[in-house]
Design an enzyme around this catalytic site. Structure first.
Site, PDB file in Angstrom:
ATOM      1  N   CYS A 142      35.920  34.315  38.893  1.00  0.00           N
ATOM      2  CA  CYS A 142      35.550  34.428  40.308  1.00  0.00           C
ATOM      3  C   CYS A 142      34.638  33.251  40.635  1.00  0.00           C
ATOM      4  O   CYS A 142      33.515  33.176  40.139  1.00  0.00           O
ATOM      5  CB  CYS A 142      34.849  35.752  40.592  1.00  0.00           C
ATOM      6  SG  CYS A 142      34.229  35.888  42.281  1.00  0.00           S
ATOM      7  N   HIS A 199      47.162  33.151  41.026  1.00  0.00           N
ATOM      8  CA  HIS A 199      47.198  32.932  42.469  1.00  0.00           C
ATOM      9  C   HIS A 199      48.602  32.586  42.938  1.00  0.00           C
ATOM     10  O   HIS A 199      49.297  31.778  42.298  1.00  0.00           O
ATOM     11  CB  HIS A 199      46.259  31.787  42.871  1.00  0.00           C
ATOM     12  CG  HIS A 199      44.818  32.147  42.794  1.00  0.00           C
ATOM     13  ND1 HIS A 199      44.117  32.679  43.853  1.00  0.00           N
ATOM     14  CD2 HIS A 199      43.944  32.087  41.756  1.00  0.00           C
ATOM     15  CE1 HIS A 199      42.877  32.915  43.477  1.00  0.00           C
ATOM     16  NE2 HIS A 199      42.746  32.567  42.208  1.00  0.00           N
ATOM     17  N   GLU A 206      42.597  39.265  47.992  1.00  0.00           N
ATOM     18  CA  GLU A 206      42.240  39.261  46.573  1.00  0.00           C
ATOM     19  C   GLU A 206      42.754  40.493  45.854  1.00  0.00           C
ATOM     20  O   GLU A 206      42.684  41.608  46.366  1.00  0.00           O
ATOM     21  CB  GLU A 206      40.721  39.165  46.405  1.00  0.00           C
ATOM     22  CG  GLU A 206      40.138  37.821  46.832  1.00  0.00           C
ATOM     23  CD  GLU A 206      38.755  37.590  46.267  1.00  0.00           C
ATOM     24  OE1 GLU A 206      38.561  37.830  45.060  1.00  0.00           O
ATOM     25  OE2 GLU A 206      37.870  37.165  47.026  1.00  0.00           O
ATOM     26  N   CYS A 217      37.015  33.091  48.842  1.00  0.00           N
ATOM     27  CA  CYS A 217      37.464  33.233  47.452  1.00  0.00           C
ATOM     28  C   CYS A 217      37.418  31.859  46.813  1.00  0.00           C
ATOM     29  O   CYS A 217      38.184  30.963  47.197  1.00  0.00           O
ATOM     30  CB  CYS A 217      38.879  33.808  47.401  1.00  0.00           C
ATOM     31  SG  CYS A 217      39.559  33.927  45.722  1.00  0.00           S
ATOM     32  N   GLY A 228      40.482  31.025  44.827  1.00  0.00           N
ATOM     33  CA  GLY A 228      41.559  30.866  45.802  1.00  0.00           C
ATOM     34  C   GLY A 228      41.511  29.509  46.475  1.00  0.00           C
ATOM     35  O   GLY A 228      42.553  28.882  46.726  1.00  0.00           O
TER      36      GLY A 228
END
Length: 278
Positions: free
Chosen positions: A76, A162, A211, A220, A223
């Site tokens: 993260c 992703h 997410e 994110c 992301g």
């Protein structure tokens, strides 16, 4: 459960951060769901746990991430920046360069003079087996059948999986519909984070992210790295890109060379501290 915690956020992506170095912490999936609950708990997108490293010769800390649904995940980016600020504010280290262990492997956090945090997010992994994504060959784009319609995605791992869709305008992107459908698509055996990306120039991307295990968030970090990596690989952007998310912006840098890491720079904010009992 009787725990001290700190509430933090990175561009509105919010976290409950727990010191597992100076207090004994055992979190079940139910405990995480309780902490994350915005009505009965503290409320957050993810719970972050700071632990002593497994290998002190290579890292100062171990960094664990739990989504709001109780599942532990690999990485993260916004949480990593909050982690760096947390361990310094709590007096756990005075280091400006902080190597940490994650489920996805080692990363390095650097606290800059202006308080921004730069994170070496590791290299992007595009091979389907490394995402993981079920496809016979690696490609820059893949067709995906979702609820009777065909979309085109890029697939990449930034320590977590992703899928990135290019759209004209993120404001009109079908995040609420396609986000959960792609998140649990059978071609993503570990589920997936879903990014909706609009390229606005050689140095600018607009992005919304649904997410895995948390739903759409205000920002994110992985992301943003994934979107930049997919766009850079397609030749749509240059080496340095500002990614604009609903909660604010991050600067993402990547040369486009698959053996080189992606770097993310952005803020982290402490909101309040407290204790919670259950």
């Amino acid at each position: 459960m009787n725990l001290a915690f700190t509430k933090m956020h990175g561009l509105g992506n919010d976290f409950v951060v727990i010191d597992g170095v100076r207090q004994q912490v055992t979190l079940s999936a139910a405990d995480v769901r309780f902490l994350a609950d915005r009505h009965f708990g503290v409320g957050c997108d993810q719970v972050l746990l700071v632990e002593a490293p497994v290998d002190p010769s290579r890292a100062l800390f171990r960094y664990r991430i739990f989504n709001a649904d109780g599942g532990e995940v690999e990485q993260c980016g916004n949480g990593a920046r909050c982690f760096a600020v947390f361990v310094r504010e709590q007096g756990l280290t005075t280091a400006e360069r902080i190597p940490v262990e994650t489920l996805a492997g080692p990363i390095v956090l650097e606290v800059e003079k202006d308080g921004q945090v730069r994170v070496d997010m590791g290299r992007p992994r595009f091979h389907p087996d490394q995402v993981p994504f079920l496809a016979p060959l690696e490609a820059a784009e893949y067709p995906l059948e979702v609820d009777g319609r065909r979309v085109t995605i890029g697939a990449v791992s930034m320590g977590n999986p992703h899928a990135v869709l290019q759209v004209d305008d993120v404001a009109d992107a079908p995040v609420a519909v396609l986000g959960p459908a792609i998140e649990r698509h059978p071609r993503f055996p570990a589920r997936v984070n879903v990014g909706f990306m609009a390229v606005k120039g050689r140095d600018a991307i607009d992005l919304r992210v649904y997410e895995r295990g948390a739903g759409e968030t205000l920002a994110c970090g992985t992301g943003a790295c994934a979107a930049m990596a997919v766009a850079r690989r397609r030749g749509l952007v240059d080496d340095h890109v500002r990614v604009h998310l609903p909660g604010g912006s991050l600067v993402i840098s990547w040369t486009g060379e698959t053996d080189r890491p992606v770097y993310m720079t952005g803020p982290a904010t402490t909101v309040f501290q407290g204790r919670i009992e259950r």
